[in-house]
Design a protein around this motif. Structure first.
Motif, PDB file in Angstrom:
ATOM      1  N   THR A  27       3.951  12.737   7.420  1.00  0.00           N
ATOM      2  CA  THR A  27       3.728  11.439   8.062  1.00  0.00           C
ATOM      3  C   THR A  27       2.503  10.754   7.463  1.00  0.00           C
ATOM      4  OG1 THR A  27       4.747  12.216  10.098  1.00  0.00           O
ATOM      5  CG2 THR A  27       3.349  10.282  10.275  1.00  0.00           C
ATOM      6  N   GLY A  28       1.487  11.530   7.129  1.00  0.00           N
ATOM      7  CA  GLY A  28       0.260  10.979   6.559  1.00  0.00           C
ATOM      8  C   GLY A  28       0.460  10.276   5.238  1.00  0.00           C
ATOM      9  N   PHE A  29       1.442  10.676   4.446  1.00  0.00           N
ATOM     10  CA  PHE A  29       1.681   9.968   3.192  1.00  0.00           C
ATOM     11  C   PHE A  29       2.929   9.099   3.232  1.00  0.00           C
ATOM     12  CE2 PHE A  29       3.354  14.268   2.182  1.00  0.00           C
ATOM     13  CZ  PHE A  29       4.648  13.967   1.781  1.00  0.00           C
ATOM     14  N   GLY A  30       3.385   8.780   4.460  1.00  0.00           N
ATOM     15  CA  GLY A  30       4.434   7.776   4.608  1.00  0.00           C
ATOM     16  C   GLY A  30       5.849   8.295   4.597  1.00  0.00           C
ATOM     17  N   GLN A  31       6.037   9.575   4.667  1.00  0.00           N
ATOM     18  CA  GLN A  31       7.386  10.134   4.729  1.00  0.00           C
ATOM     19  C   GLN A  31       7.619  10.634   6.146  1.00  0.00           C
ATOM     20  OE1 GLN A  31       9.713   9.900   2.313  1.00  0.00           O
ATOM     21  NE2 GLN A  31       8.233   8.769   1.132  1.00  0.00           N
ATOM     22  N   GLY A  32       8.402  11.675   6.296  1.00  0.00           N
ATOM     23  CA  GLY A  32       8.687  12.170   7.635  1.00  0.00           C
ATOM     24  C   GLY A  32       9.418  11.112   8.432  1.00  0.00           C
ATOM     25  N   GLU A  33       8.987  10.905   9.643  1.00  0.00           N
ATOM     26  CA  GLU A  33       9.642   9.943  10.508  1.00  0.00           C
ATOM     27  C   GLU A  33       8.751   8.737  10.800  1.00  0.00           C
ATOM     28  OE1 GLU A  33      11.504  11.578  13.957  1.00  0.00           O
ATOM     29  OE2 GLU A  33      12.596  13.063  12.805  1.00  0.00           O
ATOM     30  N   LEU A  34       7.802   8.458   9.945  1.00  0.00           N
ATOM     31  CA  LEU A  34       6.923   7.307  10.124  1.00  0.00           C
ATOM     32  C   LEU A  34       7.734   6.017  10.106  1.00  0.00           C
ATOM     33  CD1 LEU A  34       3.986   6.268  10.290  1.00  0.00           C
ATOM     34  CD2 LEU A  34       4.044   6.099   7.803  1.00  0.00           C
ATOM     35  N   MET A  35       7.533   5.170  11.117  1.00  0.00           N
ATOM     36  CA  MET A  35       8.285   3.916  11.201  1.00  0.00           C
ATOM     37  C   MET A  35       7.317   2.761  11.428  1.00  0.00           C
ATOM     38  SD  MET A  35      11.432   5.200  13.415  1.00  0.00           S
ATOM     39  CE  MET A  35      11.195   6.948  13.623  1.00  0.00           C
ATOM     40  N   VAL A  36       7.331   1.827  10.503  1.00  0.00           N
ATOM     41  CA  VAL A  36       6.484   0.652  10.595  1.00  0.00           C
ATOM     42  C   VAL A  36       7.304  -0.574  10.216  1.00  0.00           C
ATOM     43  CG1 VAL A  36       4.316   1.871  10.098  1.00  0.00           C
ATOM     44  CG2 VAL A  36       5.666   0.928   8.222  1.00  0.00           C
ATOM     45  N   THR A  37       6.802  -1.730  10.596  1.00  0.00           N
ATOM     46  CA  THR A  37       7.448  -2.980  10.219  1.00  0.00           C
ATOM     47  C   THR A  37       6.700  -3.594   9.039  1.00  0.00           C
ATOM     48  OG1 THR A  37       6.084  -4.378  11.634  1.00  0.00           O
ATOM     49  CG2 THR A  37       8.066  -3.377  12.643  1.00  0.00           C
ATOM     50  N   PRO A  38       7.332  -4.496   8.315  1.00  0.00           N
ATOM     51  CA  PRO A  38       6.603  -5.202   7.252  1.00  0.00           C
ATOM     52  C   PRO A  38       5.372  -5.941   7.791  1.00  0.00           C
ATOM     53  CG  PRO A  38       8.944  -5.430   6.899  1.00  0.00           C
ATOM     54  CD  PRO A  38       8.771  -4.776   8.264  1.00  0.00           C
ATOM     55  N   LEU A  39       5.445  -6.522   8.986  1.00  0.00           N
ATOM     56  CA  LEU A  39       4.271  -7.198   9.541  1.00  0.00           C
ATOM     57  C   LEU A  39       3.132  -6.209   9.744  1.00  0.00           C
ATOM     58  CD1 LEU A  39       2.690  -9.561  10.699  1.00  0.00           C
ATOM     59  CD2 LEU A  39       3.819  -9.133  12.897  1.00  0.00           C
ATOM     60  N   GLU A  40       3.424  -5.038  10.285  1.00  0.00           N
ATOM     61  CA  GLU A  40       2.370  -4.039  10.475  1.00  0.00           C
ATOM     62  C   GLU A  40       1.731  -3.657   9.146  1.00  0.00           C
ATOM     63  OE1 GLU A  40       4.019  -1.771  14.478  1.00  0.00           O
ATOM     64  OE2 GLU A  40       4.881  -1.280  12.533  1.00  0.00           O
ATOM     65  N   MET A  41       2.536  -3.528   8.107  1.00  0.00           N
ATOM     66  CA  MET A  41       1.987  -3.159   6.804  1.00  0.00           C
ATOM     67  C   MET A  41       1.213  -4.305   6.162  1.00  0.00           C
ATOM     68  SD  MET A  41       2.471  -0.025   6.691  1.00  0.00           S
ATOM     69  CE  MET A  41       1.779   0.220   5.066  1.00  0.00           C
ATOM     70  N   ALA A  42       1.606  -5.545   6.409  1.00  0.00           N
ATOM     71  CA  ALA A  42       0.806  -6.678   5.930  1.00  0.00           C
ATOM     72  C   ALA A  42      -0.563  -6.661   6.606  1.00  0.00           C
ATOM     73  CB  ALA A  42       1.521  -8.000   6.206  1.00  0.00           C
ATOM     74  N   LEU A  43      -0.598  -6.286   7.873  1.00  0.00           N
ATOM     75  CA  LEU A  43      -1.875  -6.205   8.589  1.00  0.00           C
ATOM     76  C   LEU A  43      -2.738  -5.057   8.072  1.00  0.00           C
ATOM     77  CD1 LEU A  43      -0.683  -7.046  12.213  1.00  0.00           C
ATOM     78  CD2 LEU A  43      -1.843  -8.555  10.577  1.00  0.00           C
ATOM     79  N   VAL A  44      -2.111  -3.977   7.603  1.00  0.00           N
ATOM     80  CA  VAL A  44      -2.854  -2.887   6.965  1.00  0.00           C
ATOM     81  C   VAL A  44      -3.547  -3.417   5.711  1.00  0.00           C
ATOM     82  CG1 VAL A  44      -2.605  -0.717   5.679  1.00  0.00           C
ATOM     83  CG2 VAL A  44      -1.453  -1.000   7.882  1.00  0.00           C
ATOM     84  N   ALA A  45      -2.793  -4.140   4.873  1.00  0.00           N
ATOM     85  CA  ALA A  45      -3.376  -4.703   3.652  1.00  0.00           C
ATOM     86  C   ALA A  45      -4.495  -5.680   3.996  1.00  0.00           C
ATOM     87  CB  ALA A  45      -2.297  -5.402   2.825  1.00  0.00           C
TER      88      ALA A  45
END
Length: 176
Positions: A27-45
């Protein structure tokens, strides 16, 4: 706009059952069952680019009348703090390297320094993996943060990064 809270798993015992030995790491490197939206990832950036503060998301930058006069203009503001400034500086430095020297360099428009991160996400179904890109530009004084996913498109360096470049070019041209 309807939203759904982000989740880290859909399997109820993902972190306690048979997968517990690797669930946190994957999950820490983005695999597993991690689920995010594009908006959430834009906010990360955006948070990495802005010293750790998450900007308040908005859909409309301005409202104009039929003659083109601006009636209302969005004023950017901080929404939440995602990380300490020192951590954000490290994230920004890594993303700037990635966007100019690393796998995300295909998203860099000519003459613009960006921060970027690609991701090729397996999805457990037949077909090609999802192709992700997140980033911000210009790196020296970020004005735009983006995120995109091309579902079942393949490698992010060849699929998502060029789309990121086109979005950066359009967004930066519109904000001049």
């Amino acid at each position: 706009i309807p939203t759904e809270a982000s989740r880290i798993s859909t399997t109820s015992d993902y972190f306690t059952g048979d997968e517990r030995f690797y669930a946190l790491a994957s999950t820490g490197f983005g695999q597993g069952e991690l689920m995010v939206t594009p908006l959430e990832m834009a906010l990360v950036a955006a948070a990495g680019a802005a010293g750790g503060s998450i900007p308040r998301p908005h859909l409309v930058a301005q409202v104009r009348d039929r003659d083109g006069r601006v009636l209302w203009q969005y004023q950017p503001s901080a929404w939440k703090r995602a990380m300490e400034p020192g951590t954000a500086a490290q994230v920004k430095e890594a993303m700037v390297w990635g966007g100019n020297e690393g796998w995300a360099r295909g998203a860099r428009p000519p003459g613009v320094t960006i921060g970027g991160k690609t991701g090729t996400a397996e999805h457990g179904q037949d077909g090609k993996p999802h192709s992700w890109f997140i980033g911000f530009a210009p790196a020296e004084e970020p004005r735009v943060a983006i995120s995109l996913v091309k579902e079942m498109a393949g490698a992010s360096t060849t699929e998502a990064a060029p789309v990121g470049r086109a979005i950066f070019q359009a967004a930066l041209a519109a904000r001049k």
